[in-house]
Structure formats: C-alpha cells, structure tokens
Design an enzyme around this catalytic site. Sequence first.
Site, PDB file in Angstrom:
ATOM      1  N   GLU A  51    -118.922  -4.992 -16.162  1.00 18.48           N
ATOM      2  CA  GLU A  51    -119.222  -3.563 -16.314  1.00 18.48           C
ATOM      3  C   GLU A  51    -120.560  -3.419 -17.062  1.00 18.48           C
ATOM      4  O   GLU A  51    -121.276  -2.444 -16.888  1.00 18.48           O
ATOM      5  CB  GLU A  51    -118.089  -2.837 -17.054  1.00 18.48           C
ATOM      6  N   GLU A 105    -105.740   7.919 -15.459  1.00 16.25           N
ATOM      7  CA  GLU A 105    -104.609   6.990 -15.552  1.00 16.25           C
ATOM      8  C   GLU A 105    -103.911   7.107 -16.910  1.00 16.25           C
ATOM      9  O   GLU A 105    -102.676   7.174 -17.002  1.00 16.25           O
ATOM     10  CB  GLU A 105    -105.084   5.537 -15.375  1.00 16.25           C
TER      11      GLU A 105
HETATM   12  O1  F6P Z   1    -113.879   2.162 -16.261  1.00 13.36           O
HETATM   13  C1  F6P Z   1    -114.676   3.118 -16.855  1.00 13.36           C
HETATM   14  C2  F6P Z   1    -114.328   3.342 -18.296  1.00 13.36           C
HETATM   15  O2  F6P Z   1    -115.114   4.395 -18.739  1.00 13.36           O
HETATM   16  C3  F6P Z   1    -114.515   2.109 -19.179  1.00 13.36           C
HETATM   17  O3  F6P Z   1    -115.819   1.887 -19.537  1.00 13.36           O
HETATM   18  C4  F6P Z   1    -113.594   2.428 -20.302  1.00 13.36           C
HETATM   19  O4  F6P Z   1    -113.321   1.302 -21.078  1.00 13.36           O
HETATM   20  C5  F6P Z   1    -112.399   2.938 -19.538  1.00 13.36           C
HETATM   21  O5  F6P Z   1    -112.960   3.695 -18.473  1.00 13.36           O
HETATM   22  C6  F6P Z   1    -111.439   3.766 -20.327  1.00 13.36           C
HETATM   23  O6  F6P Z   1    -112.029   4.911 -20.867  1.00 13.36           O
HETATM   24  P1  F6P Z   1    -111.323   5.765 -21.995  1.00 13.36           P
HETATM   25  O7  F6P Z   1    -111.171   4.904 -23.207  1.00 13.36           O
HETATM   26  O8  F6P Z   1    -112.221   6.931 -22.240  1.00 13.36           O
HETATM   27  O9  F6P Z   1    -109.984   6.195 -21.475  1.00 13.36           O
END
Ligand code: F6P
Length: 538
Positions: A353, A212
């Site tokens: 989580e 995303e």
């Molecule tokens: O939802 C899973 C997760 O790994 C969370 O623990 C984390 O906060 C989020 O995705 C975003 O991850 P990143 O900071 O690596 O983009």
Amino acid sequence: MTTLTASRAWSALQEHHAEVKDVHLRELFARDSERGTRFAVEAAGLYADFSKQRVTSRTLELLFSLAAERSLGARIDSMFKGERINLTEDRAVLHVALRAPAGRTIAVDGTNVVPQVHEVLGRMSAFADQVRTGGWKGFTGKRIKNVVNVGIGGSDLGPVMAYEALRHFTPRELTFRFVSNVDSTDLAEATADLDPAETLFIIASKTFTTQETMMNASSARAWCLSKLKDPAAVAKHFVAVSTNEAEVKKFGIDPANMFGFWDWVGGRYSMDSAIGLSTMLALGPQGFRDLLAGFHAMDEHFRSTPFERNLPVLMGLIGVWNSDFLGASTVAVLPYDQYLKRFPAYLQQLTMESNGKRVTLGGLDVQVGTGAIYWGEPGTNGQHSFYQLIHQGTRLVPCDFIGFAKALNPLGNHHDVLMANLFAQGEALAFGKPPEQVRAEKVPEQLVPHKTFPGNRPSTTILADTLDPKTLGALVALYEHAVYTQSVIWDINAFDQWGVELGKVLAKRIGAELEPAEPKLEHDSSTNALIKRYRSRR
Ligand code: F6P
C-alpha cells in the site's frame, strides 16, 4: 531533481550491472573469505546478513551515491522533523513520534506532539490495567474475558500480527479475536463461543467511516444487545480507537471510552498508536512500552547511522537493486518462527500500500519498477510448498529469512532442527548444486538437469536472540524505514493510498443495484451479467 533514470548514479549502476550481472555468489564468496561477516550489520538487537545478496562493495557504493543524489539524508530529516512529506494528503508523517520517549520534542505546525502521545498512552495503560485486573466490569457485573478488535487494513493487520507474534507473553485467561472482513462469517465465527456479558469490543478505525468496520461494529452491537438488552450496556462493552470523535459519538460510544490518535499517523503505520490497544491489553502496559522501545531503537539507528551501517537503508537500497537491476518483482518473507505467521500479511499492507505507486511526487510516470510483491509463510511449511519454485524455477525471488537464537517453547531439539533448515535454505539458494556435483553422485545423465540447482538466488538473513516485544518493534520499524528509503529513491509518496478508492466507490454503486427490482444496469457486459446471475441466485 533529475529523473531517476537520467541521474548520474543510475547510469553508473546500469554500467556496473552490465559488468557484474553474471557473477555468481559462489565466486563472490570464493574471492572474499570475510564476506559472510563483512556484509552483516547489527542494530537494535537485529543482526542482518546481506552477504548472500548479489551485491559487491562497489554495488553498495553506487547505491549510496544514488541515495545521496536523491537526498535521502535530508528526506529522513524531513520526516523526523514533522514536515508535511505526505504531499498528496498534505500531512506530516510521524509514526516515529508514537515511540519517542517523553521529554522529546517533535513539532507539527509548531506544536510538540510528544506530550499528546504520552497522554494517550497513559489513558490506554490505565484502561488496560483495569481490564486485566478485572476492575473494568461488563454491564451485568461480570469480568471481561474476551476482547474482540473490529477493524480492517492497518486497524487490523498490525494488531492481529502483534498479538500472534507476542502471544507467548499474553495471559491465557483473556481471549483475543480479530474481525476484519465484511463477510459475516468473520464476526459469526469470532463470537460463536463468546458470552456478550464477558466481551469487550474495540472498534478500531482511523476514519470511523470504513464500510466493513462500521458494518461489523453495528452487527457486534446488535449481537451484544440481543443478550444484554439495554443500550446502556454499550458503554461497558464498546470502546473506540479513532481520530474522528464526531463519528464515534454518532455510533453511540462515549468519547470517554475513545482513545485518539492523529492524522499524521498512517493506517499501516499505526500499530504502535492507540490502534495497538488490543496489543496493550494482551501484553500489559509495560510490554507495550517495551515494544515501543524496540521501534524507537530502530528509529534512532535509522536517523543517525551512516548509510554504510544503516540497516533499513541497506535493506531498502538492496531491494531497489534486486527489483530494478536484477529484475525481481517479488520478495518472499520467510519467518522461521510460528508466532510470526501473520507477519507476511502485515508486511503486505505496509510495503504494497506504501510503494505500489506508478507516478512520482510530481505526478510523472515512474520509469522503473516500484514496490515489490511481498508474500510468505513461516518456515518450514513453505519448504514443502513453494520453495521448489524459488530454488529451481525461472523467476528470481529474493528472500528474507527471519530467525531467533532462543526458542520460546523449547521442546527436545525442535529449535535446532528449525534453525538448521533456515541456514540450509539460504545456503542452498546462494550456492546451489552444479551439474558436475550432481554427476559426481552418479546420477543418471538424463536426471542431471532435474537435480541441478543453479544457485545465485539472493537472500537476507535476519537473526535476533528472542522474539519479544522489543525485538518485534525493531523488526517492524526496520521494514517501515526500508519502505521509506525505497520511496525516496523512486520519488513516490509512500504515505497515500488513492488506489483503494475506485473499488470502494464502485462497490457502493453496485451495492444499491443488487435488489432484483433495480431495473437498469449500466456497467460493462461482464459486470452486468455477473450481477444478474447473482440477483437470480442469491
Ligand atoms: O485500505 C485503505 C485504508 O484506508 C487503509 O490504509 C487503512 O489502514 C484501512 O483502510 C482502514 O482504515 P480505517 O482505520 O480508517 O478504518
């Protein structure tokens, strides 16, 4: 370690529960005129009243024995010492180092990490000062007026919550936006009225691989370059917050514009790391340091206070009691402060989580209910929506009320009315309104059951003086440590999140199958039919 349900303390709690389960809060208050203050604890500027929880002194004694049997004290020390307590990812868990004062020593594998933390804080401060004073110019020489944080999960929820919570202390000439959802509407709406020449994007991602965030970051870059044309503009309009320098470079951001952190900071525990860059831009370096001071005050309290007066320990243990003995599967978080409107959403990731796990550290089934479902809305809005169920429904919903003595935007007697509502809700939930009282009001007999409030519904009330950076830090650290306390009791890992993986993998596979040309679908019949319908109508 014996399994939780086979432990002596657990059996003692079960016996105790059988004895007290029908005792009403009315009776507990009638028996002890000091209950309202005896069950209150104050730490780091927060006053927490647990007296309206369905516990007696004996319940707490037994919960402390349980904590001792589960070695809670030693487990707290292990975290503060930088041991690799996140066993499934083989990592230390040291968000407490992010707010340790300079001069402290907290070592990971023999290296003191506190100087690194302060080095990054220094770079963040210099950058924040530059942006806030107009020293940092956009590519065309214009001053930065808009900051857009692009991240998701812990790289979004903490920053957006902190910005909203502390908005009172932010300069209004800077606009802050937060983009998280891969739904293009999020980015489109966040940028619709902004000028790329005046906009700074913070790409916040621990891994810098999250689908995303990377997609939003690429689209943000395209949006920026559609007006500024020259790829050299990226250096003036994009900074990164990450642990992954290689991916940051690949994206095209100069590592000089990257603010780092470390694998011992979990995503949902990262709002006080460089992930809080937007918070620092909003508050200024001193405001951010005040926030860290609040976190640190609660850390010190958690690390060194006997369980009897230890706020996060009490909150965590009472949560275990509510969940596993009283059968409550949820907690409603009800801040009586509009600035805390995103606080329940932030807590959802922190708590769910972390403690939404079904196996122990050793891989066995946990035999009791774990992580409660957290949700909530600011008061008084919730009162006109879901409080009906909390007062008269069939489910037990323990509530956390949060309020402040001083209003940040005083206006007539709004604040007194707000706080009167907070106090009234806790009182109504605990004491209810028995049928005799309803009848005494000459209510027609057929309406008596409808107008009766059973009461005996537990709540905690947290009061602080003002919602300022320091107080917010203490409040967040309170919940962080309560979460850890519970995970120790349940013997689960609060610091991994394997449960988010499967959906990600399947989404990648399905993503490649959405083109109508893709011939064969080999999912279940429901998923196949949904994909086909989407393909034909997109
Ligand atoms: O939802 C899973 C997760 O790994 C969370 O623990 C984390 O906060 C989020 O995705 C975003 O991850 P990143 O900071 O690596 O983009």
